[in-house]
Design a protein around this motif. Structure first.
Motif, PDB file in Angstrom:
ATOM      1  N   LEU A  99      -0.396   9.366   5.843  1.00 21.34           N
ATOM      2  CA  LEU A  99      -0.420  10.388   4.790  1.00 21.34           C
ATOM      3  C   LEU A  99       0.343  11.641   5.229  1.00 21.34           C
ATOM      4  O   LEU A  99       1.027  12.266   4.411  1.00 21.34           O
ATOM      5  CB  LEU A  99      -1.861  10.737   4.422  1.00 21.34           C
ATOM      6  CG  LEU A  99      -2.585   9.695   3.583  1.00 21.34           C
ATOM      7  CD1 LEU A  99      -4.065  10.045   3.461  1.00 21.34           C
ATOM      8  CD2 LEU A  99      -1.961   9.565   2.210  1.00 21.34           C
ATOM      9  N   ASP A 100       0.229  11.988   6.508  1.00 26.97           N
ATOM     10  CA  ASP A 100       1.010  13.118   7.021  1.00 26.97           C
ATOM     11  C   ASP A 100       2.507  12.830   6.909  1.00 26.97           C
ATOM     12  O   ASP A 100       3.294  13.713   6.583  1.00 26.97           O
ATOM     13  CB  ASP A 100       0.651  13.411   8.482  1.00 26.97           C
ATOM     14  CG  ASP A 100      -0.681  14.117   8.640  1.00 26.97           C
ATOM     15  OD1 ASP A 100      -1.192  14.666   7.631  1.00 26.97           O
ATOM     16  OD2 ASP A 100      -1.222  14.118   9.766  1.00 26.97           O
ATOM     17  N   ARG A 101       2.889  11.589   7.175  1.00 25.02           N
ATOM     18  CA  ARG A 101       4.301  11.213   7.047  1.00 25.02           C
ATOM     19  C   ARG A 101       4.766  11.320   5.602  1.00 25.02           C
ATOM     20  O   ARG A 101       5.881  11.771   5.329  1.00 25.02           O
ATOM     21  CB  ARG A 101       4.533   9.803   7.567  1.00 25.02           C
ATOM     22  CG  ARG A 101       4.459   9.709   9.069  1.00 25.02           C
ATOM     23  CD  ARG A 101       4.745   8.309   9.525  1.00 25.02           C
ATOM     24  NE  ARG A 101       4.470   8.175  10.947  1.00 25.02           N
ATOM     25  CZ  ARG A 101       4.358   7.026  11.568  1.00 25.02           C
ATOM     26  NH1 ARG A 101       4.498   5.896  10.894  1.00 25.02           N
ATOM     27  NH2 ARG A 101       4.110   6.981  12.853  1.00 25.02           N
ATOM     28  N   SER A 121     -15.652   2.702  16.317  1.00 21.01           N
ATOM     29  CA  SER A 121     -14.353   2.902  16.956  1.00 21.01           C
ATOM     30  C   SER A 121     -13.237   2.328  16.098  1.00 21.01           C
ATOM     31  O   SER A 121     -12.192   2.961  15.907  1.00 21.01           O
ATOM     32  CB  SER A 121     -14.359   2.249  18.338  1.00 21.01           C
ATOM     33  OG  SER A 121     -13.105   2.322  18.925  1.00 21.01           O
ATOM     34  N   GLU A 122     -13.437   1.144  15.574  1.00 20.65           N
ATOM     35  CA  GLU A 122     -12.436   0.508  14.719  1.00 20.65           C
ATOM     36  C   GLU A 122     -12.225   1.309  13.444  1.00 20.65           C
ATOM     37  O   GLU A 122     -11.095   1.517  13.004  1.00 20.65           O
ATOM     38  CB  GLU A 122     -12.893  -0.914  14.386  1.00 20.65           C
ATOM     39  CG  GLU A 122     -11.826  -1.758  13.741  1.00 20.65           C
ATOM     40  CD  GLU A 122     -12.308  -3.179  13.548  1.00 20.65           C
ATOM     41  OE1 GLU A 122     -12.634  -3.533  12.403  1.00 20.65           O
ATOM     42  OE2 GLU A 122     -12.369  -3.908  14.555  1.00 20.65           O
ATOM     43  N   SER A 123     -13.301   1.793  12.863  1.00 22.53           N
ATOM     44  CA  SER A 123     -13.210   2.601  11.645  1.00 22.53           C
ATOM     45  C   SER A 123     -12.459   3.904  11.926  1.00 22.53           C
ATOM     46  O   SER A 123     -11.628   4.330  11.122  1.00 22.53           O
ATOM     47  CB  SER A 123     -14.610   2.886  11.118  1.00 22.53           C
ATOM     48  OG  SER A 123     -14.556   3.729  10.002  1.00 22.53           O
ATOM     49  N   SER A 181      -0.762   1.011   1.699  1.00 24.78           N
ATOM     50  CA  SER A 181      -1.431  -0.008   0.880  1.00 24.78           C
ATOM     51  C   SER A 181      -2.126  -1.040   1.753  1.00 24.78           C
ATOM     52  O   SER A 181      -3.227  -1.500   1.432  1.00 24.78           O
ATOM     53  CB  SER A 181      -0.425  -0.703  -0.033  1.00 24.78           C
ATOM     54  OG  SER A 181       0.091   0.201  -0.959  1.00 24.78           O
ATOM     55  N   LEU A 182      -1.493  -1.404   2.853  1.00 21.14           N
ATOM     56  CA  LEU A 182      -2.111  -2.354   3.779  1.00 21.14           C
ATOM     57  C   LEU A 182      -3.343  -1.754   4.454  1.00 21.14           C
ATOM     58  O   LEU A 182      -4.352  -2.430   4.646  1.00 21.14           O
ATOM     59  CB  LEU A 182      -1.104  -2.795   4.847  1.00 21.14           C
ATOM     60  CG  LEU A 182       0.037  -3.672   4.369  1.00 21.14           C
ATOM     61  CD1 LEU A 182       1.021  -3.921   5.499  1.00 21.14           C
ATOM     62  CD2 LEU A 182      -0.488  -4.982   3.821  1.00 21.14           C
ATOM     63  N   PHE A 183      -3.267  -0.481   4.835  1.00 21.35           N
ATOM     64  CA  PHE A 183      -4.382   0.157   5.528  1.00 21.35           C
ATOM     65  C   PHE A 183      -5.609   0.323   4.646  1.00 21.35           C
ATOM     66  O   PHE A 183      -6.732   0.265   5.122  1.00 21.35           O
ATOM     67  CB  PHE A 183      -3.974   1.527   6.079  1.00 21.35           C
ATOM     68  CG  PHE A 183      -3.048   1.457   7.256  1.00 21.35           C
ATOM     69  CD1 PHE A 183      -3.147   0.443   8.192  1.00 21.35           C
ATOM     70  CD2 PHE A 183      -2.069   2.410   7.434  1.00 21.35           C
ATOM     71  CE1 PHE A 183      -2.292   0.377   9.275  1.00 21.35           C
ATOM     72  CE2 PHE A 183      -1.212   2.360   8.514  1.00 21.35           C
ATOM     73  CZ  PHE A 183      -1.324   1.334   9.433  1.00 21.35           C
ATOM     74  N   VAL A 221      -8.993   5.232  10.134  1.00 20.42           N
ATOM     75  CA  VAL A 221      -8.877   6.560   9.507  1.00 20.42           C
ATOM     76  C   VAL A 221      -7.713   7.327  10.125  1.00 20.42           C
ATOM     77  O   VAL A 221      -6.917   7.949   9.416  1.00 20.42           O
ATOM     78  CB  VAL A 221     -10.199   7.346   9.639  1.00 20.42           C
ATOM     79  CG1 VAL A 221     -10.009   8.802   9.277  1.00 20.42           C
ATOM     80  CG2 VAL A 221     -11.277   6.713   8.779  1.00 20.42           C
ATOM     81  N   SER A 222      -7.604   7.249  11.426  1.00 18.63           N
ATOM     82  CA  SER A 222      -6.524   7.953  12.120  1.00 18.63           C
ATOM     83  C   SER A 222      -5.156   7.426  11.692  1.00 18.63           C
ATOM     84  O   SER A 222      -4.230   8.211  11.431  1.00 18.63           O
ATOM     85  CB  SER A 222      -6.699   7.799  13.633  1.00 18.63           C
ATOM     86  OG  SER A 222      -5.649   8.403  14.314  1.00 18.63           O
TER      87      SER A 222
END
Length: 144
Positions: free
Chosen positions: A50-52, A37-39, A94-96, A43-44
């Motif tokens: 990335l969409d932004r 769930s955390e992973s 970068s943080l993600f 990803v989401s």
């Protein structure tokens, strides 16, 4: 026929062993589900960022084309917003991805491409501004 009756103490050991195994499997399952769930959430969030980035690049390109077509500085507002926002989006990305070397490498490769695209749009905008400036100078000087 075989006699399969077990004494009570052996039944108790087998039952407690089976129960312990089920509890252990349950704990591992809950832990695995939590990690999954955390992973999935990471990803989401990364995909949203990335969409932004893609939207900001698109906004910059559209603003550049709009400015070239109209010559109106108002058309540059989306470009200016995108140019500022893109830095923030890359910082968030970068943080993600800081704990994932493969994603970190991809982001490292993506950033120069996005910067290159912004620079190309900026060059087109500057060319249009210089062209407008030159034509205004010709017009002002040609009425003698």
């Amino acid at each position: 026929m075989l006699n399969l009756k077990l004494p009570f103490d052996k039944k108790f050991y087998w039952a407690s062993g089976a129960l312990t195994s089920l509890v252990f499997i349950g704990i591992i399952s809950i832990f695995s589900f939590y990690q999954f769930s955390e992973s999935s959430q990471r990803v989401s969030r990364t995909m949203t960022r990335l969409d932004r980035v893609l939207k900001l690049v698109s906004d910059a390109e559209v603003a550049g084309r709009g400015f070239v077509a109209t010559g109106s500085d108002m058309m540059l507002a989306p470009y200016n917003i995108a140019a500022i926002s893109i830095v923030r989006e890359f910082d968030s990305l970068s943080l993600f991805v800081r704990e994932n070397p493969a994603q970190k490498e991809r982001l490292f490769r993506l950033k120069p491409l996005v910067i290159q695209e912004f620079n190309a749009v900026r060059k087109i905008i500057d060319l249009k501004k210089n062209q407008a400036l030159k034509s205004n100078q010709r017009f002002e000087g040609g009425l003698d």
